[in-house]
Design an enzyme around this catalytic site. Sequence first.
Site, PDB file in Angstrom:
ATOM      1  N   HIS A  93       0.700  -1.439   5.495  1.00 23.98           N
ATOM      2  CA  HIS A  93      -0.334  -2.571   4.667  1.00 23.98           C
ATOM      3  C   HIS A  93      -1.067  -3.448   5.404  1.00 23.98           C
ATOM      4  CE1 HIS A  93       1.781  -0.994   1.228  1.00 23.98           C
ATOM      5  NE2 HIS A  93       3.214  -1.635   1.626  1.00 23.98           N
ATOM      6  N   ASP A 105      -4.373   4.114  -0.934  1.00 26.73           N
ATOM      7  CA  ASP A 105      -3.040   4.624  -0.814  1.00 26.73           C
ATOM      8  C   ASP A 105      -2.596   5.386   0.501  1.00 26.73           C
ATOM      9  OD1 ASP A 105      -0.653   5.529  -1.807  1.00 26.73           O
ATOM     10  OD2 ASP A 105      -1.181   7.351  -2.693  1.00 26.73           O
ATOM     11  N   LEU A 160     -22.647  -8.146  -3.945  1.00 29.19           N
ATOM     12  CA  LEU A 160     -21.676  -7.348  -4.321  1.00 29.19           C
ATOM     13  C   LEU A 160     -20.386  -7.668  -4.982  1.00 29.19           C
ATOM     14  CD1 LEU A 160     -20.022  -4.582  -3.946  1.00 29.19           C
ATOM     15  CD2 LEU A 160     -19.446  -5.595  -1.594  1.00 29.19           C
TER      16      LEU A 160
HETATM   17  C1  FPP Z   1      -0.536   1.803  -1.515  1.00 24.92           C
HETATM   18  O1  FPP Z   1       0.262   2.544  -0.315  1.00 24.92           O
HETATM   19  C2  FPP Z   1      -0.902   0.579  -1.256  1.00 24.92           C
HETATM   20  C3  FPP Z   1      -0.461  -0.428  -1.725  1.00 24.92           C
HETATM   21  C4  FPP Z   1       0.578  -0.481  -2.949  1.00 24.92           C
HETATM   22  C5  FPP Z   1      -0.911  -1.836  -1.443  1.00 24.92           C
HETATM   23  C6  FPP Z   1      -2.359  -1.795  -1.057  1.00 24.92           C
HETATM   24  C7  FPP Z   1      -2.686  -3.141  -0.449  1.00 24.92           C
HETATM   25  C8  FPP Z   1      -3.446  -3.160   1.016  1.00 24.92           C
HETATM   26  C9  FPP Z   1      -4.314  -2.078   1.304  1.00 24.92           C
HETATM   27  C10 FPP Z   1      -4.088  -4.498   1.512  1.00 24.92           C
HETATM   28  C11 FPP Z   1      -4.208  -5.472   0.277  1.00 24.92           C
HETATM   29  C12 FPP Z   1      -4.905  -6.440   0.970  1.00 24.92           C
HETATM   30  C13 FPP Z   1      -5.630  -7.548   0.361  1.00 24.92           C
HETATM   31  C14 FPP Z   1      -6.223  -8.338   1.158  1.00 24.92           C
HETATM   32  C15 FPP Z   1      -5.600  -7.741  -0.959  1.00 24.92           C
HETATM   33  P1  FPP Z   1       1.698   3.082  -0.388  1.00 24.92           P
HETATM   34  O2  FPP Z   1       2.227   1.825   0.188  1.00 24.92           O
HETATM   35  O3  FPP Z   1       2.224   3.445  -1.656  1.00 24.92           O
HETATM   36  O4  FPP Z   1       1.673   4.003   0.594  1.00 24.92           O
HETATM   37  P2  FPP Z   1       2.670   5.618   0.523  1.00 24.92           P
HETATM   38  O5  FPP Z   1       2.262   6.354  -0.734  1.00 24.92           O
HETATM   39  O6  FPP Z   1       2.284   6.212   1.845  1.00 24.92           O
HETATM   40  O7  FPP Z   1       3.973   5.005   0.502  1.00 24.92           O
END
Ligand code: FPP
Length: 250
Positions: free
Chosen positions: A45, A28, A139
């Site tokens: 992201h 997050d 893993l």
């Molecule tokens: C939450 O942060 C994050 C997500 C909803 C997406 C997480 C995905 C990745 C880290 C990349 C995934 C990659 C692969 C290769 C599968 P947020 O956007 O809610 O952050 P905020 O709370 O600050 O808005």
Amino acid sequence: MNLTTREKELLQKIDSKRVPYHVAIIMDGNGRWARKRGLPRIAGHRAGVNSLKETIRIADQLGVKILTLYTFSTENWKRPSREVKFLMKLPEEYLSKEIDELCEKNICIKSMGEIAGLPDHTRKAVEEAIIKTEENTGLIVNFALNYGSRGEILRAVKKISRLVSDGSIKEDDINEDTISAFLYSGRQPDPDLLIRPSGELRLSNFLLWQMAYTEFWFTETYWPDFNKEHFLEAVLDYQKRNRRYGGLTK
Ligand code: FPP
């Protein structure tokens, strides 16, 4: 693997016999990380993918057996379509670049969630990686994609009730293991440690059944800044916990 002095220091303090078997992570803070830098949310992201790579590497090196990553929740469809589209491209981008390293490291990719509900290109990339790595014995990395824990429990209840209706199982034979077995996580052991970066202190519909006795570790750091040091700190902190599972200290 190249480790900094601090990482080496932390690694030396870790008791290799008490490494958490299963670590779950809510990745997050990508959006806030980007906003702080005047960048679009998707830049967060993209940067988050690097943290994901580093985390898989250190978890593997440490001997963690299962890593479950919350990648896209059933609630994340509410985001602007541009952001959703971008998030749906990341798994194939990541997997096409990293599949060789994953195979070299004997890593097995699995998914949790309603994969059928993903765009075809995302689903295919994930399914291909699952098939390519299914014989790997190292893993296990579970990508929770289009995943929601309440939906997962509801799905399990429906599957079990169908089996009761058609006489395959008796109501009296249903126990906690039956429910666990019908979740996406199947017979995988429950997470020992949950890591949530970004300062939010909630579960966000993640592994509600599985985390009954999981130890939680939070950090204010946003996911794109999360690195091996944070992971090692979380594991060290976990090793100081006294897990009683409702019983008394031994
Ligand atoms: C939450 O942060 C994050 C997500 C909803 C997406 C997480 C995905 C990745 C880290 C990349 C995934 C990659 C692969 C290769 C599968 P947020 O956007 O809610 O952050 P905020 O709370 O600050 O808005």
